[in-house]
Enzyme design. Structure first.
Site, short mmCIF file in Angstrom:
data_model
loop_
_atom_site.label_atom_id
_atom_site.label_comp_id
_atom_site.label_asym_id
_atom_site.label_seq_id
_atom_site.Cartn_x
_atom_site.Cartn_y
_atom_site.Cartn_z
N SER A 139 -41.62 29.88 -57.77
CA SER A 139 -42.53 30.26 -58.85
C SER A 139 -41.72 30.44 -60.12
O SER A 139 -41.14 29.48 -60.63
CB SER A 139 -43.31 31.52 -58.48
OG SER A 139 -44.24 31.86 -59.48
N HIS A 194 -45.59 27.12 -58.18
CA HIS A 194 -46.76 27.67 -58.87
C HIS A 194 -46.85 27.08 -60.28
O HIS A 194 -46.09 27.44 -61.17
CB HIS A 194 -46.68 29.19 -58.96
CG HIS A 194 -46.74 29.87 -57.64
ND1 HIS A 194 -46.25 31.14 -57.43
CD2 HIS A 194 -47.22 29.46 -56.44
CE1 HIS A 194 -46.45 31.50 -56.17
NE2 HIS A 194 -47.02 30.48 -55.55
N ASP A 248 -45.55 35.66 -52.45
CA ASP A 248 -46.06 34.45 -51.82
C ASP A 248 -44.95 33.79 -51.01
O ASP A 248 -43.83 33.60 -51.49
CB ASP A 248 -46.57 33.49 -52.91
CG ASP A 248 -47.35 32.32 -52.32
OD1 ASP A 248 -47.86 32.45 -51.18
OD2 ASP A 248 -47.46 31.28 -53.00
#
Length: 400
Positions: free
Chosen positions: A209, A236, A332
């Site tokens: 991310s 992401h 995540d």
């Protein structure tokens, strides 16, 4: 209190960002600037902890300003403001390569000012906390001797963000909740090394991310065209951005790099990047493994989500998986890593010192799921070694 300088040529956008940040009692806008030239002066005067920076501005645009900031303030976090367009994606990727810490997208097609403020608030406040949670002051002396920017770009900060909430403790909508930082004075996790054990690797699965585009680029560019396994990735990013990122990486990597579509056969020597706003999974169809996209509910406030990909890889490949969690805020990938670990997969996390934000890899490490915790510069070689010979490669046990 985190001090922020807002830089944008639009009075409306400057006010919108200021109002959005005003909802958080831990953030204070200390100044605004209409262009990069004014911003550089105000950085020296106001000494902000973080700068938000528009890309398209008169006199001195965002990219030129970013390069000037990085030349003088290597550790100052900078969040770029971009548009959800091909041109905006290209400029944002240029900015990330030039050392921007992260980016957010400007609201588009929203029905009211209040909705615009909400959209900005939900994107930017978690990022500010993640990037500034562990330190204050752009002018603070470096934590280590200054040197050339590393592969993840300059200006990195390794703090884990605290939980985000409104006054009174109500969680902010969409806020990412990274794991808690260790107590003050607690030692950072030491690098965890790996030594051979029996096993095979048939697929590499990567999640990342904040800071991920640079980190992923560093890893993928170091891999040979002859890599004997496929690589599946969740980074992401919003729609348009993932396509532009995949195309850009494909031009500079030896491997084939594509934005995944549904029903693509997963082949060795190819990197499949999940498209923005779609979860990506893999599943078996006869003798082949193919990709599957869906628009199921976001997980960890994300779509695509690393957890979704990791769970599917665990079902299909089990212990024949090498999973890698790179820099990023939030958690995540942690739940998916639990399933991968239970299935016998090997899990590698990027270390804190080379992460822009040690949220995702930190969550995996602190949960005891990582077999190896490695600096970014060692991850590609580890991957190559582990996949050498395809099914005949040995997997790893941890040594400290």
């Amino acid at each position: 209190m985190i001090s922020v300088l807002v830089v944008d040529d639009s009075v409306v956008v400057r006010r919108l960002i200021t109002d959005a940040l005003g909802d958080d009692p831990e953030i204070r806008v200390v100044g605004t600037a209409p262009n990069g030239k004014v911003a550089l002066t105000k950085i020296e005067q106001l000494r902000p902890d973080l700068v938000t920076l528009d890309i398209e501005m008169p006199i001195m645009d965002g990219l030129e300003t970013l390069r000037a900031i990085r030349a003088k303030y290597a550790r100052l976090p900078v969040i770029m403001f971009s548009t959800l367009t091909a041109a905006g994606a290209t400029a944002t990727l240029d900015a990330l390569s030039a050392g921007a810490s992260d980016y957010v997208t400007k609201p588009a097609n929203v029905g009211s000012v209040a909705e615009s403020i909400r959209s900005v608030r939900e994107q930017i406040i978690p990022r500010i906390h993640a990037l500034c949670g562990g330190r204050r002051g752009a002018m603070a002396p470096p934590l280590r001797p200054a040197g050339p920017p590393g592969p993840s770009g300059p200006g990195r900060n390794h703090a884990v963000a605290p939980p985000l909430a409104r006054p009174g403790g109500t969680p902010l909508p969409g806020a990412v909740r990274p794991p808690s930082a260790p107590p003050a004075g607690a030692p950072s996790a030491a690098p965890v090394r790996a030594t051979p054990r029996g096993g095979t690797i048939e697929i590499v699965s990567i999640g990342c991310s904040t800071g991920g585009p640079d980190a992923l680029t560093s890893v993928v560019r170091a891999l040979p065209a002859s890599l004997p396994v496929p690589v599946v990735v969740v980074q992401h990013m919003p729609p348009v951005f993932t396509k532009m990122f995949a195309d850009r990486l494909d031009r500079t990597a030896a491997l084939n790099v594509v934005e995944a579509t549904g029903d693509m056969t997963v082949k060795a020597g190819t990197v499949y990047i999940a498209p923005g706003d779609f979860h990506m999974e893999v599943y078996r169809r006869g003798t082949e493994v193919v990709t599957k996209l869906n628009t199921g509910p976001p997980e960890n406030f994300c779509r695509p989500a690393v957890d979704v990909l990791f769970r599917s890889v665990a079902r299909v490949y089990g212990g024949a998986t090498l999973a890698i969690v790179l820099t990023g805020m939030g958690q995540d990938g942690k739940r998916g890593a639990e399933q991968l670990r239970s299935a016998g997969a090997e899990i590698v996390a990027q270390d804190e010192a080379t992460s822009v934000v040690w949220g995702m890899p930190g969550a995996v490490t602190q949960a005891g799921l990582a077999h190896a915790v490695l600096p970014l510069g060692e991850i590609a070689n580890h991957l190559i070694t582990r996949t050498a010979g395809g099914r005949g490669a040995k997997s790893m046990e941890v040594t400290r």
